[in-house]
Design an enzyme around this catalytic site. Sequence first.
Site, PDB file in Angstrom:
ATOM      1  N   CYS A   1      -5.070   6.027  -3.861  1.00  0.00           N
ATOM      2  CA  CYS A   1      -4.437   4.711  -3.840  1.00  0.00           C
ATOM      3  C   CYS A   1      -3.047   4.872  -4.424  1.00  0.00           C
ATOM      4  O   CYS A   1      -2.895   5.118  -5.633  1.00  0.00           O
ATOM      5  CB  CYS A   1      -5.257   3.709  -4.651  1.00  0.00           C
ATOM      6  SG  CYS A   1      -4.499   2.067  -4.751  1.00  0.00           S
TER       7      CYS A   1
ATOM      8  N   GLY B   1      -2.162   2.204  -6.953  1.00  0.00           N
ATOM      9  CA  GLY B   1      -2.952   2.452  -8.151  1.00  0.00           C
ATOM     10  C   GLY B   1      -2.371   3.573  -8.991  1.00  0.00           C
ATOM     11  O   GLY B   1      -2.335   3.493 -10.224  1.00  0.00           O
TER      12      GLY B   1
ATOM     13  N   GLU C   1     -10.488  -0.222  -4.829  1.00  0.00           N
ATOM     14  CA  GLU C   1      -9.455  -1.034  -4.204  1.00  0.00           C
ATOM     15  C   GLU C   1     -10.003  -2.394  -3.803  1.00  0.00           C
ATOM     16  O   GLU C   1     -11.067  -2.490  -3.176  1.00  0.00           O
ATOM     17  CB  GLU C   1      -8.882  -0.328  -2.969  1.00  0.00           C
ATOM     18  CG  GLU C   1      -7.978   0.839  -3.302  1.00  0.00           C
ATOM     19  CD  GLU C   1      -7.086   1.211  -2.140  1.00  0.00           C
ATOM     20  OE1 GLU C   1      -6.423   0.311  -1.580  1.00  0.00           O
ATOM     21  OE2 GLU C   1      -7.058   2.395  -1.783  1.00  0.00           O
TER      22      GLU C   1
ATOM     23  N   CYS D   1       0.871  -1.179   0.000  1.00  0.00           N
ATOM     24  CA  CYS D   1       0.000   0.000   0.000  1.00  0.00           C
ATOM     25  C   CYS D   1       0.905   1.225   0.000  1.00  0.00           C
ATOM     26  O   CYS D   1       1.609   1.485   0.975  1.00  0.00           O
ATOM     27  CB  CYS D   1      -0.922   0.014   1.215  1.00  0.00           C
ATOM     28  SG  CYS D   1      -1.982   1.489   1.299  1.00  0.00           S
TER      29      CYS D   1
ATOM     30  N   HIS E   1      -2.991  -4.765 -10.327  1.00  0.00           N
ATOM     31  CA  HIS E   1      -3.860  -3.697 -10.810  1.00  0.00           C
ATOM     32  C   HIS E   1      -4.211  -3.914 -12.276  1.00  0.00           C
ATOM     33  O   HIS E   1      -3.375  -4.355 -13.068  1.00  0.00           O
ATOM     34  CB  HIS E   1      -3.169  -2.333 -10.683  1.00  0.00           C
ATOM     35  CG  HIS E   1      -3.084  -1.834  -9.281  1.00  0.00           C
ATOM     36  ND1 HIS E   1      -3.994  -0.954  -8.735  1.00  0.00           N
ATOM     37  CD2 HIS E   1      -2.188  -2.098  -8.303  1.00  0.00           C
ATOM     38  CE1 HIS E   1      -3.653  -0.693  -7.489  1.00  0.00           C
ATOM     39  NE2 HIS E   1      -2.569  -1.380  -7.195  1.00  0.00           N
TER      40      HIS E   1
END
Length: 274
Positions: free
Chosen positions: A209, A212, A200, A74, A151
């Site tokens: 994010c 992301g 997410e 993260c 992703h």
Amino acid sequence: MRIPFVKMHGLGNDFVVLDGRVDAVPDVDAALAAALADRHTGIGCDQLIRLSPCEGADFRMQIFNADGSEVEACGNATRAVGLLHGAPATILTLGGLLQSTPTADGIAVDMGVPRFDWEVIPLAYAMDTLTMPVGWEHLDAPTAVNVGNPHVIFFVRDTDAEDLARLGPIIETDPLFPARINVNVATILDRQNIRLRVWERGAGLTRACGTGACATAIGAMRRGLVDRRVTVHLPGGPLVIDWSADAPGAPGRITMTGPATEAFRGTFELSDYQ
């Protein structure tokens, strides 16, 4: 038994941090993570973060989504704990080692090297991940990148017009993605700017994010849509992503830079959540 916590956020993507670097904190399972993340009956957060000592790094970071699932990486949380640490740090995650460094612009994080092979995304079967021959309704031909977690990115005319709250969970749980997937819809503004919204995996729509932003920037760079340093504009604010293949000493590594904030500190009674 009262347990201390720190509430933090990166561009509105918020975290409850259990800091066990010095003092012991309880082990976290899916039930405890989900209970603490609940915004009605718990403290409330997108992700629960547990820090602990470890060998080979300054500390270990475990990341639990709001549904209790543990995930690999993260970016926003890495910036948050980098701020908490207050100095350059090597952080061990399920996705590998990450480096955070305080800067004049916030916290810079070395997010490692992106991966593109279908089996490490992972996908259920082989295909080209640069332009995938799949679609869900009008969202089609995405690109896929693993930046510590998986992703899929769709480039669209207007990201704000996409019904991501409806399509996000459909794509996230599609059998094509055996580990589920984070879903990104992005609009290229110019060669230095991208607008992005993210569904997410395990958390839903969030204001920002970090992984992301990294994955979307890398996908756009691979397609030749943007330069190798871009600003990704999320609902919570901007992140700067640099993928300089010839960066000294770190070819092909991603650097993400942006702010992090400590909101408040408190304690909770552990027995209330068990």
